[in-house]
Design an enzyme around this catalytic site. Structure first.
Site, PDB file in Angstrom:
ATOM      1  N   PRO A   1     128.156  -8.600  35.683  1.00  4.05           N
ATOM      2  CA  PRO A   1     129.151  -7.622  36.113  1.00  4.05           C
ATOM      3  C   PRO A   1     128.678  -6.195  35.835  1.00  4.05           C
ATOM      4  O   PRO A   1     128.200  -5.888  34.743  1.00  4.05           O
ATOM      5  CB  PRO A   1     130.375  -7.971  35.264  1.00  4.05           C
ATOM      6  CG  PRO A   1     130.186  -9.402  34.880  1.00  4.05           C
ATOM      7  CD  PRO A   1     128.703  -9.581  34.739  1.00  4.05           C
ATOM      8  N   GLU A   2     128.791  -5.347  36.849  1.00  2.08           N
ATOM      9  CA  GLU A   2     128.410  -3.951  36.676  1.00  2.08           C
ATOM     10  C   GLU A   2     129.579  -3.180  36.062  1.00  2.08           C
ATOM     11  O   GLU A   2     130.666  -3.718  35.841  1.00  2.08           O
ATOM     12  CB  GLU A   2     127.954  -3.372  38.012  1.00  2.08           C
ATOM     13  CG  GLU A   2     126.746  -4.119  38.569  1.00  2.08           C
ATOM     14  CD  GLU A   2     126.081  -3.448  39.764  1.00  2.08           C
ATOM     15  OE1 GLU A   2     126.142  -2.213  39.887  1.00  2.08           O
ATOM     16  OE2 GLU A   2     125.469  -4.172  40.577  1.00  2.08           O
TER      17      GLU A   2
ATOM     18  N   LYS B   1     128.339  -1.545  30.312  1.00  3.29           N
ATOM     19  CA  LYS B   1     128.571  -2.965  30.530  1.00  3.29           C
ATOM     20  C   LYS B   1     129.097  -3.661  29.273  1.00  3.29           C
ATOM     21  O   LYS B   1     129.151  -4.888  29.222  1.00  3.29           O
ATOM     22  CB  LYS B   1     127.281  -3.635  31.007  1.00  3.29           C
ATOM     23  CG  LYS B   1     126.779  -3.092  32.351  1.00  3.29           C
ATOM     24  CD  LYS B   1     125.505  -3.788  32.798  1.00  3.29           C
ATOM     25  CE  LYS B   1     125.006  -3.219  34.120  1.00  3.29           C
ATOM     26  NZ  LYS B   1     123.779  -3.892  34.598  1.00  3.29           N
TER      27      LYS B   1
ATOM     28  N   ARG C   1     114.010  -5.927  39.845  1.00  5.99           N
ATOM     29  CA  ARG C   1     115.120  -6.235  40.752  1.00  5.99           C
ATOM     30  C   ARG C   1     114.727  -5.838  42.168  1.00  5.99           C
ATOM     31  O   ARG C   1     113.883  -4.957  42.370  1.00  5.99           O
ATOM     32  CB  ARG C   1     116.394  -5.482  40.346  1.00  5.99           C
ATOM     33  CG  ARG C   1     116.843  -5.693  38.916  1.00  5.99           C
ATOM     34  CD  ARG C   1     117.259  -7.124  38.636  1.00  5.99           C
ATOM     35  NE  ARG C   1     118.327  -7.578  39.492  1.00  5.99           N
ATOM     36  CZ  ARG C   1     119.625  -7.337  39.276  1.00  5.99           C
ATOM     37  NH1 ARG C   1     119.989  -6.616  38.208  1.00  5.99           N
ATOM     38  NH2 ARG C   1     120.548  -7.814  40.076  1.00  5.99           N
TER      39      ARG C   1
END
Length: 251
Positions: free
Chosen positions: A2-3, A50, A237
């Site tokens: 989750p960002e 986060k 990423r």
């Protein structure tokens, strides 16, 4: 993972439901010592990038990081049986929140709390974030902008989806370096605006007129101009960029 917008959404929902109320704290899984928090009043729930911090009266803060697998379940009937894998349940007479499979769920003493704050950059969704500090940290990062924004020591709460969309909106190639203070400030301002939309909607929102659409993230073609989206690996990423709308940056 989750960002930041979703972590802030969790914090807001749980703060509204729990703050000022005495909670029952248990660990059905048995992997967290909940006894020091049982029958204590929640003072606040806050997000820091986060990370989540739970402040209960007379007890050290609880630090939660959801990681890749963590999630919360909300029960409007607090008598509902928790799942066996629940690391922590915080419940009032009206609601229960169950934390399942977090990467971190731990008490923090003052030293570890200071270390966490020191290792976390400005958070675009926090009112105490300093724009000048955010610009300074981004410009000081030794990596291209697309790698720097994923570094939680530079800016907190940005993940891969936001990286793709925020850089698109500011016309920056993820490989760009030496972007200058003006571009860094524009990127920060865009993050502040868009992450707030995402927090309220519960998803990444880079176009308020089409909240379910993305400009380049996981798209084959740019939604603005139709050019094929370029992808490559950056900071471990997948990076996404439109060659037309995000040209190679020349300071």
């Amino acid at each position: 993972m989750p960002e930041g917008h979703l972590v802030h959404r969790h914090a807001r929902e749980q703060h509204e439901a729990l703050a000022g109320r005495v909670v029952r704290a248990i660990s059905p899984q048995g992997r967290f010592d909940a006894a020091p928090y049982d029958a204590r009043a929640v003072e606040r729930v806050e997000a820091l990038g986060k990370h989540l911090l739970y402040w209960l009266e007379g007890a050290p803060p609880i630090h939660v990081h959801l990681g890749m697998r963590g999630l919360f379940l909300r029960y409007d009937d607090p008598s509902a049986e928790p799942r066996r894998g629940t690391r922590l349940r915080l419940a009032t007479g009206e609601v229960a929140f169950d934390l399942i499979a977090p990467m971190r769920c731990e008490p923090l003493d003052e030293g570890r709390l200071r270390a966490l704050r020191a290792a976390t950059g400005p958070d675009p969704l926090r009112g105490d974030a300093d724009r000048e500090d955010a610009v300074r940290r981004l410009l000081a990062a030794p990596a291209p902008v697309g790698a720097a924004v994923l570094d939680q020591r530079v800016w907190a709460g940005i993940g891969n989806a936001w990286r793709a969309e925020l850089l698109f909106l500011t016309g920056l190639d993820p490989r760009a370096a030496g972007i200058g203070a003006e571009a860094a400030g524009r990127l920060w301002d865009t993050a502040v605006r868009c992450l707030a939309l995402g927090r309220d909607a519960g998803q990444v929102v880079s176009d308020p007129d089409a909240p379910d659409e993305r400009w380049v993230y996981k798209r084959e073609r740019c939604r603005r101009c139709g050019t094929a989206v370029r992808t490559w690996t950056l900071a471990a990423r997948t990076a996404y960029a439109c060659p037309l709308d995000q040209p190679a940056y020349a300071p």
